[in-house]
Design an enzyme around this catalytic site. Structure first.
Site, short mmCIF file in Angstrom:
data_model
loop_
_atom_site.label_atom_id
_atom_site.label_comp_id
_atom_site.label_asym_id
_atom_site.label_seq_id
_atom_site.Cartn_x
_atom_site.Cartn_y
_atom_site.Cartn_z
N ASP A 97 -2.22 -4.82 -0.10
CA ASP A 97 -2.32 -6.43 0.95
C ASP A 97 -2.60 -6.55 1.78
OD1 ASP A 97 -1.38 -4.22 2.22
OD2 ASP A 97 2.09 -5.08 1.55
N GLN A 106 0.41 -1.14 -0.07
CA GLN A 106 0.25 0.16 0.14
C GLN A 106 0.64 0.97 0.03
OE1 GLN A 106 -3.49 -1.12 2.99
NE2 GLN A 106 -3.80 0.31 1.38
N HIS A 107 0.50 2.68 0.12
CA HIS A 107 1.19 3.94 -0.20
C HIS A 107 1.76 4.57 -0.79
CE1 HIS A 107 -0.99 3.76 4.03
NE2 HIS A 107 -0.25 2.20 4.06
#
Length: 481
Positions: A239, A74-75
């Protein structure tokens, strides 16, 4: 031979890309492939694409697969120019070079305002912080950026045949879980907060369209080695949302994942707003929410102990179990890589309470295990403080296989501890989303779990952890102004 339908789940994680091909009816693993990612924390995004294609090849290709879906770290942003080309290398979610930008954004809008608007106590991991980082450190790249995606969004876009010279940004899509980790999306409204993008980046950019859990992203494009054209592609997810889907997480369940980072998440029917700054209000892959807290340090704490003691994982576990709870008073705060919870980007690991009597190999091994786990249990306490029930805990990740980890964790928590059978749960969740894209229903693949025998709570472990953190004045970082 009875014919079967196969689906593929792709997990583009921090460290590697995993591809798993599964039987849609049973969820049984048919074959798999893996390829490593570079170890750097700022890398060329095409390394992820090359690893995906290599992992597909090592999985025997996807020529007999009926659908696929991608999950990922992520991110981490991918910056794209107007032609669809990558503008510059991407800073990973765990690159701590953007901490000055966290401070600046909190100073400008207020720590509580970010939580009120997005549910996130913004940290150096969040995409919005990486936008400000790029604006501050590479203004030319920021100027050329026309669109921003995160890893799974971008890989999905490439799989659909888009990219440099084929930049149809109307086909750039994401899901709620990924949008919720950006720092510019609201769990209440389900919409982007574009004014926060403007504030952080100094301009507006194209953002991926947010899909629902069972929506299709599109179909695979032509000319991709090992992947036939026309395969339905699921919405994909971050995830942790994919792992939660694979674990069939219900309200009252929590997951502790011990990998590169330590993560604790649970399922909630509503977004949360944790003004203590520990719990982030993410969305899940079902339409609900996934309150989550994370540390930067987890399984690598064990690696550090192994390196110093000159042993392997099983020996570290055996040594730790020779020592009493509390390790004879020896306590480790394992902030080797700085820390996110608490927010201590410049911290280092520290050892407390060492004496000539307790400084032994077993006690040191035990202190490493206890330090890693106590840092995670802090996040369970914070989750409950948000009104989210935690009635049982599922333990996953590489470090979950350690007998000492399971034993010590059972001594710290006050709920049943369940160990799902080892598996690539992010890839399994992505494969389940592929099944949903194909049939309109997420397949009911139930994980196999066992319960760790109940054991009396050993309060000394958390008491020593809190005392060491207080001695270092770290508690203040958990309650920002």
């Amino acid at each position: 031979m009875v014919s079967r339908t196969l689906v593929a789940g792709i997990d583009s994680s921090t460290q590697s890309c995993k591809v798993e091909v599964r039987d849609l009816r049973t969820g049984r693993l048919v074959r798999a492939g893996r390829a490593a990612h570079p170890p750097q924390k700022i890398i060329d995004p095409y390394e992820w694409w090359k690893a995906l294609l290599l992992a597909v090849d090592r999985a025997g290709g996807l020529h007999d697969v009926s659908a696929l879906s991608v999950s990922g770290q992520q991110h981490t942003p991918v910056f794209l120019d107007a032609d669809g080309a990558v503008v510059c290398d991407s800073p990973l979610w765990n690159d701590n070079g953007s901490h000055p930008q966290v401070v600046a954004l909190n100073d400008e809008l207020g720590f509580r305002e970010w939580i009120r608007r997005t549910g996130l106590p913004i940290s150096l991991s969040d995409t919005v912080v990486k936008l400000r980082w790029l604006r501050d450190t590479d203004p030319d790249s920021a100027r050329r950026t026309a669109a921003v995606a995160v890893v799974h969004d971008w890989l999905t876009w490439l799989l659909m045949g888009h990219g440099p010279g084929r930049a149809d940004f109307s086909r750039l899509v994401t899901d709620r879980s990924e949008a919720s980790g950006t720092g510019y999306w609201s769990g209440e409204t389900g919409d982007y907060c574009t004014d926060l993008v403007q504030h952080a980046f100094g301009k507006q950019v194209i953002l991926p369209r947010v899909l629902g859990p069972l929506d299709r992203a599109g179909v695979t494009g032509t000319g991709i080695t090992g992947i036939p054209a026309g395969l339905p592609i699921g919405a994909g997810s971050g995830d942790n949302a994919a792992a939660a889907l694979a674990l069939r997480l219900q309200v009252g369940d929590a997951v502790m994942s011990l990998g590169t980072s330590g993560v604790v998440y649970s399922r909630s029917t509503r977004p949360v707003h944790d003004y203590s700054g520990v719990v982030c209000s993410y969305a899940d892959a079902t339409g609900d929410h996934l309150p989550l807290a994370a540390t930067l340090n987890a399984a690598r704490d064990l690696d550090a102990g192994i390196a110093l003691l000159g042993c392997d994982y099983s020996e570290l576990s055996a040594l730790a179990l020779q020592a009493p709870p509390g390790a004879g008073g020896l306590t480790m705060l394992p902030y080797f890589e700085g820390e996110r919870t608490p927010d201590l980007p410049d911290a280092t690991a520290s050892l407390h309470g060492a004496t000539l009597a307790n400084f032994t190999r077993p006690n040191f091994a035990r202190a490493v295990v206890e330090g890693m786990l106590a840092s995670q249990v802090v996040m369970i306490d914070a989750t409950r403080a948000c009104g989210v029930p935690v009635n049982q805990l599922l333990l996953i990740g590489g470090a979950a296989r350690s007998t000492a980890v399971q034993t010590v964790l059972a001594q710290i928590i006050d709920v049943p501890l369940l160990i799902p059978e080892p598996g690539e749960y992010v890839a399994i969740g992505a494969a389940a989303q592929a099944g949903g894209a194909l049939t309109g229903t997420i397949p009911d693949w139930q994980p196999t779990v066992r319960e760790v025998p109940a054991t009396p709570t050993e309060a000394v472990i958390m008491n020593q952890h809190r005392a060491a953190r207080s001695a270092m004045s770290y508690d203040a970082s958990l309650t920002p102004a």
